[in-house]
Every structure is written in structure tokens, then in C-alpha cells.
Design a protein around this motif. Sequence first.
Motif, PDB file in Angstrom:
ATOM      1  N   CYS A 234       0.816  -1.188   0.042  1.00 42.05           N
ATOM      2  CA  CYS A 234       0.035  -0.013   0.051  1.00 42.05           C
ATOM      3  C   CYS A 234       1.006   1.250  -0.056  1.00 42.05           C
ATOM      4  CB  CYS A 234      -0.992  -0.127   0.892  1.00 42.05           C
ATOM      5  SG  CYS A 234      -0.212   0.601   2.892  1.00 42.05           S
ATOM      6  N   ALA A 235       0.356   2.533  -0.511  1.00 42.64           N
ATOM      7  CA  ALA A 235       0.956   3.611  -0.530  1.00 42.64           C
ATOM      8  C   ALA A 235       1.722   4.057   0.740  1.00 42.64           C
ATOM      9  CB  ALA A 235      -0.052   4.711  -1.091  1.00 42.64           C
ATOM     10  N   ASP A 236       0.796   3.868   1.825  1.00 43.08           N
ATOM     11  CA  ASP A 236       1.093   4.301   3.292  1.00 43.08           C
ATOM     12  C   ASP A 236       2.430   3.616   3.693  1.00 43.08           C
ATOM     13  OD1 ASP A 236      -1.047   6.098   3.430  1.00 43.08           O
ATOM     14  OD2 ASP A 236      -2.078   4.975   4.931  1.00 43.08           O
ATOM     15  N   CYS A 237       2.468   2.259   3.410  1.00 42.22           N
ATOM     16  CA  CYS A 237       3.611   1.338   3.887  1.00 42.22           C
ATOM     17  C   CYS A 237       4.983   1.628   2.916  1.00 42.22           C
ATOM     18  CB  CYS A 237       3.172  -0.051   3.755  1.00 42.22           C
ATOM     19  SG  CYS A 237       2.292  -0.627   5.127  1.00 42.22           S
TER      20      CYS A 237
ATOM     21  N   GLY B 100       9.605  -0.291  -1.799  1.00 44.40           N
ATOM     22  CA  GLY B 100       8.317  -0.920  -2.335  1.00 44.40           C
ATOM     23  C   GLY B 100       7.402  -1.299  -1.700  1.00 44.40           C
ATOM     24  N   PHE B 101       7.640  -1.909  -0.325  1.00 45.14           N
ATOM     25  CA  PHE B 101       6.719  -2.676   0.672  1.00 45.14           C
ATOM     26  C   PHE B 101       7.220  -2.811   1.824  1.00 45.14           C
ATOM     27  CE2 PHE B 101       9.581  -5.595  -1.222  1.00 45.14           C
ATOM     28  CZ  PHE B 101       9.886  -6.548   0.145  1.00 45.14           C
ATOM     29  N   ILE B 102       6.366  -3.266   2.847  1.00 48.05           N
ATOM     30  CA  ILE B 102       6.976  -3.406   4.110  1.00 48.05           C
ATOM     31  C   ILE B 102       6.571  -4.949   4.431  1.00 48.05           C
ATOM     32  CG2 ILE B 102       6.179  -3.367   6.572  1.00 48.05           C
ATOM     33  CD1 ILE B 102       6.314  -0.520   6.506  1.00 48.05           C
TER      34      ILE B 102
ATOM     35  N   SER C 110      -6.414   4.109   7.977  1.00 47.77           N
ATOM     36  CA  SER C 110      -6.143   3.118   7.097  1.00 47.77           C
ATOM     37  C   SER C 110      -6.975   2.784   5.921  1.00 47.77           C
ATOM     38  CB  SER C 110      -6.331   1.901   8.090  1.00 47.77           C
ATOM     39  OG  SER C 110      -7.762   1.587   8.211  1.00 47.77           O
ATOM     40  N   ALA C 111      -6.831   1.752   5.232  1.00 48.84           N
ATOM     41  CA  ALA C 111      -7.590   1.560   4.124  1.00 48.84           C
ATOM     42  C   ALA C 111      -8.894   1.126   4.414  1.00 48.84           C
ATOM     43  CB  ALA C 111      -7.039   0.429   3.438  1.00 48.84           C
TER      44      ALA C 111
ATOM     45  N   GLY D 206      -1.940  -1.195  -7.796  1.00 47.86           N
ATOM     46  CA  GLY D 206      -1.286   0.283  -7.548  1.00 47.86           C
ATOM     47  C   GLY D 206       0.053   0.259  -6.986  1.00 47.86           C
ATOM     48  N   ARG D 207       0.604  -1.006  -7.017  1.00 48.26           N
ATOM     49  CA  ARG D 207       2.128  -1.113  -6.366  1.00 48.26           C
ATOM     50  C   ARG D 207       3.061  -0.574  -7.902  1.00 48.26           C
ATOM     51  NH1 ARG D 207       4.501  -4.933  -8.992  1.00 48.26           N
ATOM     52  NH2 ARG D 207       3.433  -6.778  -9.996  1.00 48.26           N
TER      53      ARG D 207
END
Length: 137
Positions: free
Chosen positions: A31-34, A41-43, A66-67, A118-119
Motif C-alpha cells: 500500500c502507498a502508506d507502507c 516498495g513494500f513493508i 487506514s484503508a 497500484g504498486r
Amino acid sequence: MTDAPYTGGCLCGALRYEARGQPLYMGHCYCADCRKASGSGFIPFMAFAAADLTFSAPTRTFTCVSARGSDAVRNSCPTCASLVFGGPVGQTDSHTIYAGSLDDPSLFRPTMAIFAKGRPDWAVIPEGLEVFEGLPD
């Protein structure tokens, strides 16, 4: 899986945790927040029941939406600012441990990728992970 506790903490060592029992799940969040929180690019994350976790010190918290529309709480070390875990302490049934904070990173065995929609193309999803466009049901 291991029967030994999962241990880890921040970069400077001021904030430590111990997780007993097995993770509820492990994966990568795109997700964009992570992505923004990690600068990557990710958590990579692991979830544990809150009752199975102990933390050694207070944290610095950051809260955003959050989402799901509820509060997302990220906990970092107040000394070195390392991102260590998610969830409000004492107010939730589980916490998300950021796998990069593990003392033994070989214990992390992801099985899922969430928020794949969306990644960025350069944030590659490893083969073998179950992929979800958003949150799993």
C-alpha cells in the motif's frame, strides 16, 4: 516454524519486543502508506496476537486513516525513529511486527502480498505468494 520466541527491536536497541507463539500470518504490504513509511516498495510484516507480545519501552506513535477507514497506528523508537510495529498498545487484539526489525530475519516466511493493485512495477512480488489487490477478506 520455531517454538522459540520471535525477538527484535529498533536500530539503537532502546525498543525491544518478544513474541511468543506463532505468527497469525506473514506477508508483504504494497500500500502507498507502507511504501512511504518504509521508503521502499513494500513493508514485510508479521501479525501476532497482542497477548503474545511484550514491548520493552514506550513508543513514538503516528496515526493516520487506514484503508478500512479506521486509525492505523505505527510505532517507532523515540530515540532512533526506527519503525518497529503497528497497532495501538493495549487497545487491539493483534499487532503487526515489521519483519525488518527481527533479530533473526530467517524466521520471516511470507505467504501473501496485500495491496498489490497500484504498486509500482519495480516493487516485484516474489513467486509463490498469494496476491490480493487490497485487503484479504
